[in-house]
Design a protein around this motif. Structure first.
Motif, short mmCIF file in Angstrom:
data_model
loop_
_atom_site.label_atom_id
_atom_site.label_comp_id
_atom_site.label_asym_id
_atom_site.label_seq_id
_atom_site.Cartn_x
_atom_site.Cartn_y
_atom_site.Cartn_z
N ASP A 1 0.84 -1.20 0.00
CA ASP A 1 0.00 0.00 0.00
C ASP A 1 0.87 1.25 0.00
OD1 ASP A 1 -2.98 0.93 0.67
OD2 ASP A 1 -1.60 2.16 1.85
N GLY B 1 -2.62 4.83 0.05
CA GLY B 1 -3.21 5.56 1.16
C GLY B 1 -4.39 4.85 1.82
N ARG B 2 -4.53 3.57 1.56
CA ARG B 2 -5.66 2.84 2.12
C ARG B 2 -5.28 2.26 3.49
NH1 ARG B 2 -7.58 -2.21 1.67
NH2 ARG B 2 -5.71 -2.81 0.52
N PRO C 1 -2.23 5.67 5.25
CA PRO C 1 -2.55 6.99 4.68
C PRO C 1 -1.50 8.05 5.04
CG PRO C 1 -4.04 6.45 6.50
CD PRO C 1 -3.21 5.23 6.25
N ARG C 2 -0.82 7.86 6.14
CA ARG C 2 0.20 8.82 6.56
C ARG C 2 1.44 8.07 6.98
NH1 ARG C 2 -3.12 13.34 10.15
NH2 ARG C 2 -4.13 14.29 8.37
N ASP D 1 0.55 13.04 5.29
CA ASP D 1 -0.14 12.33 4.20
C ASP D 1 0.89 11.80 3.21
OD1 ASP D 1 -2.41 13.13 5.42
OD2 ASP D 1 -3.05 14.54 3.87
#
Lengths: 393, 130
Positions: free
Chosen positions: A282, A288-289, A292-293, A353
């Motif tokens: 990912d 970002g699933r 995400p950060r 992010d």
């Protein structure tokens, strides 16, 4: 009542400002203050009482298989006489803790965990220990100290009167000091190129500490409290559980997962493996699933302050939050050495992010003000025996 | 432990600010007790010159490595001058809190408000009992 380390009485008698941390009474600083202790560690060296950490010894015929199945790094790849960083993952790839695994002996492993997670980790590990594995909690019997900084080699060699482990990070040795066994490890939490973590019987720890203090004084080495321990690790970009690592955040968001998680398919299964593989993919795809950060070092370009919890903006939009941050001092170097002047910088670690590019212009908000900031790869880099601050512009 | 300096002739708040009144101007700073409790001051957010402050209103923030602390105005008035040296060297508050580490000067003050503050003896009692 907080617990006491073997050095507790000494701290109180030598100006230590005691606070409760991880259930222990420990000095946040001594008389000189946090900035001075930080700078002295970088120039000469610092001595730390870290007996609040949790220490387990794992042995028995099934020990190695157990560690391979329970830790994210591969214990069976760790040579005798070396140590490595690892994490303890839950089945969802979230950190129960981060830890260091030491192989001082051929058939037993020392696992050091965060003080704040000691009881949680003990329960977790104990509940998974199979037949043929012995897990001993030696936290009370085995004291732990750290000696970090440019003079640490000289000081430790002089006090031990013995050869140190081979040069290079993560190398281990066993020494004898006044008939006490001292486990010597070239590891630490300060980012210093030279530094040691030391384990010895708790009954001998105060005497050993006093010897290090006495012989360290002429070399400029001072005792250092938790305050500077935190600014030193921040300047080195090292994570702290409860801040960068949280039980609800993915492990692969942490840059140090590169060293602490071994996803080699040849390795076989271990706790959290499937989830960590999915997180790694990912992250690689910036999807970002699952991640995400990710964590990044952030340096302020303006004078000011930023702290844990400060929101971060990129192109006017919320793009993350600081997980650690404060003012950190540094020496101005002249030539290859620290000169006479110091300055301070506002440094932090942030959850950003994944879309934020490495050269992004960021703003960090603190108490209604916004500071210009940017992501950086490191705040400081080794230069000879020193950790030298990097110019950030 | 409590070797903290308290100067005669100044007035003090219970929040550990001091004020020195000379004519119609009041110079404000943090006490020795305050700076020793804070530890190294690493940043000071000074008030804007011209700002009106009320007695015991928040009027600036000092930051140490560990925490932020509000500073309260010992007297009402207008901020006439701030100690710009603190922008470069906030540690002046630790080194010389009653001198070079002053924070701000207030004008347009009301001397009757001094009655709400502590004198040096009363402040000494406050910090020795703390």
């Amino acid at each position: 009542m907080p617990e006491k380390t073997p050095i507790y009485v000494w701290h109180g008698a030598h100006g230590g400002k005691l606070v409760e941390f991880a259930g222990f009474s420990l000095p946040v600083m001594y008389g000189g203050g946090i900035l001075a202790e930080h700078l002295t560690t970088r120039r000469h060296g610092g001595l730390f009482d870290i007996s609040h950490m949790g220490r387990f010894v794992v042995g028995g015929p099934g020990a190695l298989a157990f560690l391979d199945a329970t830790l994210t790094n591969r214990a069976s790849s760790l040579p005798l006489g070396q140590a490595h960083y690892t994490l303890i993952s839950d089945p969802e790839g979230r950190p129960l803790d981060d830890a260091y695994l030491f192989r001082f002996w051929p058939d037993r492993w020392l696992l050091v965990v965060n003080g704040a997670n000691h009881a949680k980790d003990r329960d977790w590990l104990t509940s998974r220990v199979p037949e043929g594995v012995e897990l001993e909690d030696l936290s009370a019997e085995l004291a732990m100290l750290a000696l970090q900084g440019p003079a640490s080699d000289r000081l430790l060699a002089a006090v031990l009167g013995a050869e140190l482990p081979p040069a290079g990070r993560n190398h281990l040795g066993i020494a004898t000091w006044r008939e006490a066994e001292v486990l010597v490890s070239r590891t630490g939490y300060s980012g210093e190129p030279l530094g040691f973590e030391l384990f010895l019987p708790a009954s001998r720890a105060l005497e050993f500490w006093e010897a290090l203090v006495a012989e360290g004084a002429p070399l400029g080495v001072v005792p250092v409290g938790l305050g500077a321990r935190d600014t030193l690790r921040l300047e080195a970009g090292l994570p702290l559980y409860g801040h960068e690592l949280r039980p609800d955040e993915p492990i692969m968001a942490l840059p140090q997962a590169r060293f602490g998680v071994d996803l080699d398919p040849a390795r076989g299964d271990f706790l959290g493996r499937r989830a960590l593989m999915a997180q790694a993919e990912d992250l690689k795809a910036r999807a970002g699933r699952l991640v995400p950060r990710r964590l990044s070092l952030v340096a302020a370009l303006d004078k000011g302050m930023m702290r844990e919890g400060s929101p971060i903006y990129w192109e006017g939009r919320p793009a993350g939050v600081l997980t650690s941050g404060t003012t950190v001092p540094a020496w101005r170097f002249t030539g290859g050495e620290p000169g006479g002047e110091s300055y301070t910088r506002a440094l932090g670690i942030a959850r950003l992010d994944v879309a934020v590019p490495p050269d992004a212009q960021l703003e960090v908000e603190y108490r209604g003000r916004r500071l210009r900031a940017r992501p950086v790869k490191s705040f400081a880099a080794p230069a000879g025996p020193y950790l030298r601050p990097r110019e950030i512009a | 432990m409590s070797e903290n300096k308290v100067l005669d002739g100044l007035y003090y708040t219970k929040e550990h600010e001091w004020v020195r009144v000379e004519g119609q101007t009041a110079t404000v700073g943090l006490t020795d007790y305050a700076q020793s409790q804070l530890g190294d001051v690493t940043f000071v957010e000074l008030p804007a010159v011209g700002r009106q402050v009320a007695q015991m209103g928040e009027f600036c923030v000092v930051e140490s490595v560990k925490a932020a602390s509000d500073v309260y105005a010992p007297l009402s008035g207008e901020v006439a001058e701030v100690n710009a040296a603190l922008e470069e060297t906030p540690g002046l508050i630790n080194q010389d809190c009653y001198g070079a580490g002053w924070l701000a000067k207030l004008t347009g003050i009301d001397l009757a408000e001094l009655d709400n503050l502590l004198d040096a003896d009363a402040y000494r009692r406050l910090i020795t009992e703390a």
